[in-house]
Design a protein around this motif. Structure first.
Motif, PDB file in Angstrom:
ATOM      1  N   GLY A 118     -17.264  -3.973  18.565  1.00  0.00           N
ATOM      2  CA  GLY A 118     -18.615  -3.528  18.226  1.00  0.00           C
ATOM      3  C   GLY A 118     -18.602  -2.141  17.611  1.00  0.00           C
ATOM      4  O   GLY A 118     -17.655  -1.367  17.797  1.00  0.00           O
ATOM      5  N   PHE A 119     -19.648  -1.832  16.856  1.00  0.00           N
ATOM      6  CA  PHE A 119     -19.672  -0.599  16.081  1.00  0.00           C
ATOM      7  C   PHE A 119     -19.670   0.660  16.950  1.00  0.00           C
ATOM      8  O   PHE A 119     -19.004   1.641  16.622  1.00  0.00           O
ATOM      9  CB  PHE A 119     -20.895  -0.597  15.151  1.00  0.00           C
ATOM     10  N   THR A 120     -20.393   0.636  18.063  1.00  0.00           N
ATOM     11  CA  THR A 120     -20.444   1.810  18.942  1.00  0.00           C
ATOM     12  C   THR A 120     -19.067   2.132  19.497  1.00  0.00           C
ATOM     13  O   THR A 120     -18.629   3.289  19.498  1.00  0.00           O
ATOM     14  CB  THR A 120     -21.433   1.586  20.101  1.00  0.00           C
ATOM     15  N   GLN A 121     -18.370   1.102  19.964  1.00  0.00           N
ATOM     16  CA  GLN A 121     -17.005   1.276  20.481  1.00  0.00           C
ATOM     17  C   GLN A 121     -16.069   1.759  19.378  1.00  0.00           C
ATOM     18  O   GLN A 121     -15.223   2.633  19.592  1.00  0.00           O
ATOM     19  CB  GLN A 121     -16.520  -0.064  21.070  1.00  0.00           C
ATOM     20  N   PHE A 122     -16.224   1.205  18.187  1.00  0.00           N
ATOM     21  CA  PHE A 122     -15.415   1.603  17.028  1.00  0.00           C
ATOM     22  C   PHE A 122     -15.571   3.101  16.744  1.00  0.00           C
ATOM     23  O   PHE A 122     -14.587   3.832  16.623  1.00  0.00           O
ATOM     24  CB  PHE A 122     -15.831   0.780  15.802  1.00  0.00           C
ATOM     25  N   LYS A 123     -16.814   3.548  16.652  1.00  0.00           N
ATOM     26  CA  LYS A 123     -17.091   4.957  16.355  1.00  0.00           C
ATOM     27  C   LYS A 123     -16.503   5.873  17.429  1.00  0.00           C
ATOM     28  O   LYS A 123     -15.936   6.927  17.126  1.00  0.00           O
ATOM     29  CB  LYS A 123     -18.607   5.186  16.258  1.00  0.00           C
ATOM     30  N   ASP A 124     -16.636   5.444  18.673  1.00  0.00           N
ATOM     31  CA  ASP A 124     -16.141   6.234  19.793  1.00  0.00           C
ATOM     32  C   ASP A 124     -14.617   6.423  19.705  1.00  0.00           C
ATOM     33  O   ASP A 124     -14.103   7.532  19.858  1.00  0.00           O
ATOM     34  CB  ASP A 124     -16.536   5.567  21.121  1.00  0.00           C
ATOM     35  N   ILE A 125     -13.908   5.319  19.458  1.00  0.00           N
ATOM     36  CA  ILE A 125     -12.439   5.377  19.371  1.00  0.00           C
ATOM     37  C   ILE A 125     -11.992   6.183  18.143  1.00  0.00           C
ATOM     38  O   ILE A 125     -11.062   6.986  18.229  1.00  0.00           O
ATOM     39  CB  ILE A 125     -11.834   3.954  19.357  1.00  0.00           C
ATOM     40  N   MET A 126     -12.674   6.002  17.024  1.00  0.00           N
ATOM     41  CA  MET A 126     -12.315   6.729  15.815  1.00  0.00           C
ATOM     42  C   MET A 126     -12.442   8.245  16.033  1.00  0.00           C
ATOM     43  O   MET A 126     -11.624   9.021  15.532  1.00  0.00           O
ATOM     44  CB  MET A 126     -13.185   6.284  14.635  1.00  0.00           C
ATOM     45  N   PHE A 127     -13.455   8.637  16.770  1.00  0.00           N
ATOM     46  CA  PHE A 127     -13.689  10.070  16.999  1.00  0.00           C
ATOM     47  C   PHE A 127     -12.761  10.628  18.083  1.00  0.00           C
ATOM     48  O   PHE A 127     -12.084  11.634  17.877  1.00  0.00           O
ATOM     49  CB  PHE A 127     -15.147  10.316  17.361  1.00  0.00           C
ATOM     50  N   THR A 128     -12.727   9.956  19.242  1.00  0.00           N
ATOM     51  CA  THR A 128     -12.008  10.518  20.394  1.00  0.00           C
ATOM     52  C   THR A 128     -10.490  10.397  20.263  1.00  0.00           C
ATOM     53  O   THR A 128      -9.745  11.276  20.671  1.00  0.00           O
ATOM     54  CB  THR A 128     -12.444   9.847  21.710  1.00  0.00           C
ATOM     55  N   LYS A 129     -10.031   9.295  19.665  1.00  0.00           N
ATOM     56  CA  LYS A 129      -8.596   9.035  19.614  1.00  0.00           C
ATOM     57  C   LYS A 129      -7.954   9.496  18.298  1.00  0.00           C
ATOM     58  O   LYS A 129      -6.812   9.939  18.277  1.00  0.00           O
ATOM     59  CB  LYS A 129      -8.345   7.540  19.831  1.00  0.00           C
ATOM     60  N   TYR A 130      -8.712   9.377  17.204  1.00  0.00           N
ATOM     61  CA  TYR A 130      -8.137   9.664  15.885  1.00  0.00           C
ATOM     62  C   TYR A 130      -8.801  10.855  15.173  1.00  0.00           C
ATOM     63  O   TYR A 130      -8.418  11.208  14.064  1.00  0.00           O
ATOM     64  CB  TYR A 130      -8.215   8.411  15.001  1.00  0.00           C
ATOM     65  N   ASN A 131      -9.821  11.430  15.830  1.00  0.00           N
ATOM     66  CA  ASN A 131     -10.513  12.596  15.271  1.00  0.00           C
ATOM     67  C   ASN A 131     -11.050  12.318  13.868  1.00  0.00           C
ATOM     68  O   ASN A 131     -10.973  13.166  12.977  1.00  0.00           O
ATOM     69  CB  ASN A 131      -9.569  13.817  15.250  1.00  0.00           C
ATOM     70  N   LEU A 132     -11.574  11.107  13.691  1.00  0.00           N
ATOM     71  CA  LEU A 132     -12.127  10.708  12.392  1.00  0.00           C
ATOM     72  C   LEU A 132     -13.626  10.378  12.520  1.00  0.00           C
ATOM     73  O   LEU A 132     -14.052   9.894  13.533  1.00  0.00           O
ATOM     74  CB  LEU A 132     -11.378   9.478  11.861  1.00  0.00           C
ATOM     75  N   ILE A 171       0.819  -1.217   0.000  1.00  0.00           N
ATOM     76  CA  ILE A 171       0.000   0.000   0.000  1.00  0.00           C
ATOM     77  C   ILE A 171       0.855   1.270   0.000  1.00  0.00           C
ATOM     78  O   ILE A 171       0.326   2.374  -0.074  1.00  0.00           O
ATOM     79  CB  ILE A 171      -0.994   0.021   1.182  1.00  0.00           C
ATOM     80  N   GLN A 172       2.174   1.075   0.085  1.00  0.00           N
ATOM     81  CA  GLN A 172       3.142   2.187   0.023  1.00  0.00           C
ATOM     82  C   GLN A 172       2.848   3.262   1.079  1.00  0.00           C
ATOM     83  O   GLN A 172       2.696   4.447   0.762  1.00  0.00           O
ATOM     84  CB  GLN A 172       3.160   2.781  -1.395  1.00  0.00           C
ATOM     85  N   GLN A 173       2.771   2.789   2.314  1.00  0.00           N
ATOM     86  CA  GLN A 173       2.541   3.691   3.448  1.00  0.00           C
ATOM     87  C   GLN A 173       3.558   3.401   4.548  1.00  0.00           C
ATOM     88  O   GLN A 173       4.048   2.284   4.669  1.00  0.00           O
ATOM     89  CB  GLN A 173       1.137   3.501   4.029  1.00  0.00           C
ATOM     90  N   GLU A 174       3.844   4.430   5.344  1.00  0.00           N
ATOM     91  CA  GLU A 174       4.667   4.252   6.534  1.00  0.00           C
ATOM     92  C   GLU A 174       3.790   3.690   7.650  1.00  0.00           C
ATOM     93  O   GLU A 174       2.609   4.033   7.752  1.00  0.00           O
ATOM     94  CB  GLU A 174       5.265   5.590   6.978  1.00  0.00           C
ATOM     95  N   ALA A 175       4.386   2.841   8.484  1.00  0.00           N
ATOM     96  CA  ALA A 175       3.616   2.167   9.542  1.00  0.00           C
ATOM     97  C   ALA A 175       2.866   3.151  10.436  1.00  0.00           C
ATOM     98  O   ALA A 175       1.709   2.923  10.800  1.00  0.00           O
ATOM     99  CB  ALA A 175       4.539   1.284  10.384  1.00  0.00           C
ATOM    100  N   GLN A 176       3.495   4.266  10.784  1.00  0.00           N
ATOM    101  CA  GLN A 176       2.882   5.214  11.715  1.00  0.00           C
ATOM    102  C   GLN A 176       1.685   5.956  11.103  1.00  0.00           C
ATOM    103  O   GLN A 176       0.937   6.631  11.809  1.00  0.00           O
ATOM    104  CB  GLN A 176       3.908   6.225  12.234  1.00  0.00           C
ATOM    105  N   ASP A 177       1.495   5.817   9.790  1.00  0.00           N
ATOM    106  CA  ASP A 177       0.367   6.462   9.110  1.00  0.00           C
ATOM    107  C   ASP A 177      -0.816   5.505   8.929  1.00  0.00           C
ATOM    108  O   ASP A 177      -1.822   5.873   8.314  1.00  0.00           O
ATOM    109  CB  ASP A 177       0.802   6.971   7.723  1.00  0.00           C
ATOM    110  N   VAL A 178      -0.677   4.288   9.451  1.00  0.00           N
ATOM    111  CA  VAL A 178      -1.684   3.244   9.218  1.00  0.00           C
ATOM    112  C   VAL A 178      -2.358   2.833  10.524  1.00  0.00           C
ATOM    113  O   VAL A 178      -1.701   2.658  11.553  1.00  0.00           O
ATOM    114  CB  VAL A 178      -1.028   2.007   8.560  1.00  0.00           C
ATOM    115  N   LEU A 179      -3.678   2.665  10.463  1.00  0.00           N
ATOM    116  CA  LEU A 179      -4.478   2.181  11.589  1.00  0.00           C
ATOM    117  C   LEU A 179      -5.047   0.814  11.225  1.00  0.00           C
ATOM    118  O   LEU A 179      -5.595   0.631  10.134  1.00  0.00           O
ATOM    119  CB  LEU A 179      -5.618   3.163  11.888  1.00  0.00           C
ATOM    120  N   PHE A 180      -4.919  -0.137  12.143  1.00  0.00           N
ATOM    121  CA  PHE A 180      -5.364  -1.514  11.916  1.00  0.00           C
ATOM    122  C   PHE A 180      -6.407  -1.901  12.953  1.00  0.00           C
ATOM    123  O   PHE A 180      -6.211  -1.701  14.149  1.00  0.00           O
ATOM    124  CB  PHE A 180      -4.138  -2.448  12.006  1.00  0.00           C
ATOM    125  N   TRP A 181      -7.525  -2.438  12.468  1.00  0.00           N
ATOM    126  CA  TRP A 181      -8.597  -2.938  13.359  1.00  0.00           C
ATOM    127  C   TRP A 181      -8.718  -4.449  13.235  1.00  0.00           C
ATOM    128  O   TRP A 181      -8.829  -4.973  12.126  1.00  0.00           O
ATOM    129  CB  TRP A 181      -9.932  -2.296  12.984  1.00  0.00           C
TER     130      TRP A 181
END
Length: 201
Positions: free
Chosen positions: A187-201, A155-165
């Motif tokens: 679960g989806f609720t936990q996923f959404k929470d982490i994506m928003f609070t930790k990764y601002n996505l 995928i031609q990315q640096e490890a620190q730029d990649v998020l793995f679930w």
């Protein structure tokens, strides 16, 4: 806050079959083929297929015979694939959000060739994800570090730029050891929470 440029998603237990009711369970519950009987296959030659070292169509016939399951390989694979065709719709629908942000999305799964094709084509993941990446394409499976290193090259990315679930601790640990961000899907609720609070996505 580090910029995430690509997200990798495990398939079984995350994008698909969140309840983790696997094929061996269906065989036992619906066809009476005990997991004690199928265990050898899933622990040995099936893993060779997942690694891309053997072809499932070559391997499966002798096991079907041993299990007393009188079907063709095509029929067995159709049954297998359709039984595990349980898509996590809320999570799949979320993919458009990341694509609109310019983030690349990929599957990072341990799969043999034929189910990979089914996931890509019949489940439609080939149209949703930038690429459906599976162990059988890489010649190695999670949690081997080489698996993640091969994906980073692909995928031609640096490890620190990649998020793995993923839903397995050993895979998450291995991804982190390679330098990726990694999270345990619960679960989806936990996923959404982490994506928003930790990764601002």
């Amino acid at each position: 806050m580090h910029m995430i440029k690509a997200i990798l998603f495990d398939v079984d237990g995350v994008l698909v079959n969140e309840e983790k009711k696997y094929f061996s369970v269906h065989l036992e519950e619906e066809l009476g083929i005990s997991q004690k009987i199928t265990k050898e296959f899933f622990a040995t030659e099936f893993l060779d297929c997942v690694d891309g070292a053997k072809d499932l169509r070559d391997v499966l016939p002798k096991y079907l015979k041993a299990w007393g399951w009188d079907v063709s390989v095509n029929e067995a694979l159709k049954y297998w694939h359709t039984k595990e065709h349980i898509v996590n719709e809320p999570l799949i629908n979320e993919m458009t959000v990341y694509k609109e942000k310019g983030i690349k999305i990929y599957t990072a799964t341990n799969q043999e060739v034929y189910r990979t094709k089914y996931i890509r084509e019949d489940m439609g993941f080939g149209k949703i994800f930038d690429e459906v990446i599976a162990s059988s394409m890489l010649g190695v499976r999670k949690p081997n570090h080489k698996y993640f290193q091969h994906i980073l090259q692909r995928i031609q990315q640096e490890a620190q730029d990649v998020l793995f679930w993923d839903d397995r601790d050993e895979n998450i640990t291995a991804a982190e050891e390679v330098g990726m961000h990694a999270e345990h899907y619960q679960g989806f609720t936990q996923f959404k929470d982490i994506m928003f609070t930790k990764y601002n996505l």
